[in-house]
Scaffold this motif. Structure first.
Motif, short mmCIF file in Angstrom:
data_model
loop_
_atom_site.label_atom_id
_atom_site.label_comp_id
_atom_site.label_asym_id
_atom_site.label_seq_id
_atom_site.Cartn_x
_atom_site.Cartn_y
_atom_site.Cartn_z
N HIS A 99 0.79 -1.11 0.05
CA HIS A 99 -0.13 -0.13 0.05
C HIS A 99 0.97 1.20 0.16
O HIS A 99 0.71 2.19 -0.93
CB HIS A 99 -0.87 -0.17 1.26
CG HIS A 99 -1.85 0.93 1.21
ND1 HIS A 99 -3.13 1.28 2.18
CD2 HIS A 99 -2.21 2.02 0.27
CE1 HIS A 99 -3.67 2.14 1.90
NE2 HIS A 99 -3.46 2.71 0.77
N HIS A 112 -3.84 3.18 -8.09
CA HIS A 112 -4.33 2.99 -6.92
C HIS A 112 -5.18 4.21 -6.59
O HIS A 112 -6.08 4.37 -5.92
CB HIS A 112 -3.21 3.36 -5.84
CG HIS A 112 -3.79 2.97 -4.36
ND1 HIS A 112 -4.54 1.97 -3.98
CD2 HIS A 112 -3.65 4.16 -3.23
CE1 HIS A 112 -4.80 2.36 -2.51
NE2 HIS A 112 -4.33 3.50 -2.06
N HIS A 116 -9.01 6.54 -4.16
CA HIS A 116 -8.94 7.82 -3.48
C HIS A 116 -9.80 8.90 -4.01
O HIS A 116 -10.08 9.97 -3.48
CB HIS A 116 -7.71 8.15 -3.30
CG HIS A 116 -6.88 7.42 -2.09
ND1 HIS A 116 -6.53 7.91 -0.82
CD2 HIS A 116 -6.14 6.49 -2.24
CE1 HIS A 116 -5.92 7.10 -0.44
NE2 HIS A 116 -5.29 5.98 -1.01
N HIS A 196 -6.66 8.50 5.92
CA HIS A 196 -5.80 8.22 4.90
C HIS A 196 -6.64 8.58 3.48
O HIS A 196 -5.75 8.72 2.45
CB HIS A 196 -5.76 6.72 5.00
CG HIS A 196 -4.96 6.14 3.61
ND1 HIS A 196 -3.54 6.25 3.38
CD2 HIS A 196 -5.44 5.43 2.53
CE1 HIS A 196 -3.15 5.72 2.25
NE2 HIS A 196 -4.34 5.23 1.50
ZN LIG Z 1 -4.12 4.36 -0.38
#
Ligand SMILES: [Zn+2]
Length: 259
Positions: A99, A112, A116, A196
């Motif tokens: 990650h 990734h 988000h 996060h």
């Molecule tokens: Zn992440």
């Protein structure tokens, strides 16, 4: 009757829906039209792609990486409970590292980033991963499992725990403060993981932990609370990184978008 993994995942997401409705952490934000449809369709494509490729990846990668096997965890002469714990922690460390690397290496971050892109993180957001990201990450993680000789049973149990925990830590729920504090001594909580997903990249580049919080605490990537406070947290990608539209095509094309 044995339910397929995708049905179990949907059931777990559904089970969190009443909690998200009655005890939400973040309220009053206008919902994006078609958001849930885009998340679920991309999630379904990712799950199907992964399950179709699962056998092929294993057939190709396992024999290849068996040759450079460093050691076999299952051959360690330690009591079974200790072996299980060591394997479980090792897998979680691999997941944490993968990650973190996905945030630091540009080509991996591009894949990734769609995870988000969601500005309304909920239990369903746990499904929002680009199919390419799942294939690449799964391939790399599989190689590490083989090189380190992690027993298949521990991998399977971790997978199950991780599936449930991933839905839990994305759920838009407000846990009582004392429960959150106690839980995060050991595992990642929704408040911790939501940090996060902050639009601020200094907060986004923190709390990489998958199940356990130990790695973030150990490697200095732990951020306890967002600067805005939990209920005012703005999530998503900063300008210049956002998808043109939060839609099926907008998200799927995000890794290839010009920046
Ligand atoms: Zn992440």
């Amino acid at each position: 009757m044995t339910l397929p993994p995708w049905a179990i995942t949907l059931l777990i997401i559904g089970a969190f829906a009443p909690l998200e409705y009655f005890f939400p952490r973040i309220t009053g934000r206008p919902s994006i039209k078609g958001r849930l449809v885009a998340v679920m369709v991309i999630g379904a494509i990712s799950l199907v792609t992964l399950s179709l490729l699962n056998g092929q990846l294993q057939q190709v990668l396992v024999p290849l990486f068996l040759q450079i096997k460093l050691f076999s965890l299952s051959k360690l002469e330690i009591p079974s409970p200790l072996l299980f714990l060591a394997g479980f922690l090792l897998i979680d460390l691999i997941q944490y590292t993968m990650h973190l690397v996905s945030h630091k290496v540009t080509v991996l971050w591009r894949m990734h980033a769609i995870h988000h892109a969601d500005e309304h993180v909920t239990a369903a957001s746990s499904l929002l991963h680009h199919p390419l990201e799942l294939i690449v990450a799964y391939g790399m993680i599989l190689c590490l499992y083989v090189i380190l000789g992690i027993p298949i049973l521990i991998i399977a149990i971790y997978g199950l725990v991780n599936a449930v925990h991933s839905v839990f830590c994305h759920a838009n729920i407000a846990l009582p403060a004392k429960l959150d504090t106690a839980l995060r001594l050991l595992i990642v909580t929704p408040d911790m993981h939501r940090t996060h997903h902050s639009i601020r990249m200094d907060e986004g580049n923190s709390n990489f932990g998958q199940v356990f919080t130990i790695w973030d605490r150990l490697f200095g990537t732990y951020v306890a609370h967002p600067t805005t406070g939990e209920s005012a947290l703005i999530m998503g990608l900063p300008e210049g990184e956002k998808p043109k539209t939060f839609s099926f095509s907008g998200l799927l094309l995000l890794p290839f978008a010009r920046r």
